[in-house]
Design an enzyme around this catalytic site. Structure first.
Site, short mmCIF file in Angstrom:
data_model
loop_
_atom_site.label_atom_id
_atom_site.label_comp_id
_atom_site.label_asym_id
_atom_site.label_seq_id
_atom_site.Cartn_x
_atom_site.Cartn_y
_atom_site.Cartn_z
N HIS A 1 13.56 13.34 -67.18
CA HIS A 1 12.62 14.47 -67.24
C HIS A 1 12.13 14.80 -68.64
O HIS A 1 11.26 15.63 -68.81
CB HIS A 1 13.22 15.73 -66.63
CG HIS A 1 14.25 16.38 -67.50
ND1 HIS A 1 15.51 15.87 -67.65
CD2 HIS A 1 14.20 17.48 -68.29
CE1 HIS A 1 16.21 16.65 -68.49
NE2 HIS A 1 15.43 17.61 -68.89
N1 UDP Z 1 20.77 18.87 -61.65
C1 UDP Z 1 20.73 19.26 -60.33
N2 UDP Z 1 19.90 18.56 -59.48
C2 UDP Z 1 19.14 17.51 -59.89
C3 UDP Z 1 19.20 17.13 -61.26
C4 UDP Z 1 20.02 17.83 -62.12
O1 UDP Z 1 21.43 20.18 -59.92
O2 UDP Z 1 18.41 16.94 -59.08
C5 UDP Z 1 21.65 19.62 -62.57
C6 UDP Z 1 22.66 18.75 -63.26
O3 UDP Z 1 23.79 18.57 -62.44
C7 UDP Z 1 22.95 19.55 -64.51
C8 UDP Z 1 21.62 20.20 -64.81
O4 UDP Z 1 20.87 20.15 -63.60
O5 UDP Z 1 23.92 20.56 -64.27
C9 UDP Z 1 20.90 19.47 -65.89
O6 UDP Z 1 19.64 19.97 -66.02
P1 UDP Z 1 18.40 19.13 -66.59
O7 UDP Z 1 18.69 17.70 -66.51
O8 UDP Z 1 17.19 19.65 -65.90
O9 UDP Z 1 18.29 19.65 -68.10
P2 UDP Z 1 19.06 19.32 -69.46
O10 UDP Z 1 20.52 19.36 -69.17
O11 UDP Z 1 18.57 18.00 -69.94
O12 UDP Z 1 18.67 20.43 -70.37
#
Ligand code: UDP
Length: 364
Positions: free
Chosen positions: A207
């Site tokens: 993403h």
């Molecule tokens: N997550 C979720 N469903 C999904 C993809 C990610 O629940 O389809 C959760 C994942 O388990 C983690 C969080 O979203 O706890 C991560 O968020 P994201 O990847 O959007 O953002 P980042 O961590 O890179 O800021």
């Protein structure tokens, strides 16, 4: 009772805030007023986490999303400022590195309301990333810098932050993972519905703007995952932004023949797919850590990572999406890999440490 305003807006923030909100309730020093900026608004990117993780209904839903970063952040700044003037809290709590984080911190700082930043001190040292800009600026205006790791504390010390504003509390995502991991087994659930066997598939998430907004990098990821999928099932819950970009590149329909493209998952379904994957390939920060919490080898589809301790310990490897062969090699090489026995993210009690620190600091 003193008041805390918490600003959230994006998926990882709902997850992080869930445990801190519970700790605020349990501690009893503060009432919490939750502001949802609206940055993520689809029900599978927002509402599902409120119901699954027992997060209280936001007192304010600002419904701000879309547009350029500047416009979005500006609208949030104005909306949050109004809330803060009205609520006049003792502190404002922000999480991570999104536009909602920066808008919450900046609105509070300008009103001289002290800011608490959860997940302070992370650095990629890549100022082209919107996340890096948001976290560096948020740290700069925060009164309490709640750092998840020693590495993060080191960055803050080098940037000149006073030692009495930096708190090594551990990672709140580890608190959440410990709470939920036990409840999730390999039986049924998404794993069953998708017909997948434990340790026999690759889970992918993508993403970050550096990948989705660069057609060449996105194409490398798509081609590499397609190649892997010829021998091992690949499941890819598609972030709405990534879905949109794949569609505009004309890659979505053909991809569906080889890769299990699914809608974003709720937290518990995601934990199940993470826990039983053979390898996780991701550009997410949170997912890199969760891979480690479940001791699943991870391939990070980026040029650098903030979670360097996992690379050092051998649980994670970087595979910049610039060569299909290199990404495929990294994923194949990660199968069955084990890292060192390290515990860089605390003991699962970060949330109560954060609330305890705020309570004693604001009482004094
Ligand atoms: N997550 C979720 N469903 C999904 C993809 C990610 O629940 O389809 C959760 C994942 O388990 C983690 C969080 O979203 O706890 C991560 O968020 P994201 O990847 O959007 O953002 P980042 O961590 O890179 O800021």
């Amino acid at each position: 009772m003193q008041k805390i305003v918490t600003v959230v807006g994006a998926r990882p923030q709902f997850i992080k805030a869930s445990v801190v909100s519970q700790a605020i309730l349990a501690d009893g020093h503060f009432s919490e007023v939750l502001v949802h900026t609206g940055q993520h608004f689809d029900s599978n990117m927002s509402a599902v986490f409120f119901s699954e993780l027992g997060i209280p209904e936001p007192a304010y839903s600002l419904d701000i999303h879309g547009g350029q970063h500047g416009a979005m952040t500006g609208r949030m700044l104005a909306g949050i400022e109004e809330v803060l003037i009205r609520e006049s809290p003792a502190a404002v709590l922000v999480y991570g590195d999104t536009n909602s984080t920066l808008a919450g911190a900046l609105a509070a700082a300008k009103l001289h309301i002290p800011v608490a930043h959860v997940e302070a001190g992370l650095r990629s040292f890549n100022m082209r990333m919107p996340e890096e800009i948001n976290r560096v600026l948020t740290d700069r205006v925060s009164r309490w810098l709640f750092a998840p790791t020693e590495t993060a504390c080191g960055h803050l010390a080098r940037e000149g932050f006073a030692a009495d504003s930096v708190f090594l509390v551990g990672d709140v995502m580890y608190d959440v993972a410990l709470h939920f991991a036990e409840r999730v087994s390999a039986d049924g659930g998404r794993l069953g519905a998708l017909g997948l066997s434990p340790r026999a598939y690759v889970l992918a998430t993508v993403h970050r703007a550096e990948n989705t907004d660069d057609p060449a990098r996105l194409a490398v990821i798509v081609d590499a995952l397609t190649k892997i999928a010829a021998s091992t099932p690949v499941v890819w819950p598609l972030h709405p932004r990534t879905r949109g970009l794949l569609q505009s590149m004309g890659r979505l329909d053909s991809l569906e023949n080889s890769i299990r493209l699914i809608e974003p998952l709720g937290y518990l379904d995601m934990v199940q797919l993470e826990k039983y994957a053979a390898v996780i390939a991701t550009d997410s920060g949170g997912v890199q850590k969760e891979a480690f919490f479940y001791r699943v080898p991870c391939v990070t589809l980026r040029d650098e990572t903030e979670w360097v301790e996992l690379v050092a310990a051998g649980w994670n490897r970087l595979a910049p999406p610039v060569s299909v062969a290199a990404v495929c090699e990294a994923i194949a090489g990660a199968v069955g890999a084990r890292g060192l026995a390290v515990e860089p993210y605390g003991d699962g009690k970060s949330a109560s440490r954060i609330v305890g620190e705020l309570a004693s600091s604001l009482a004094g």
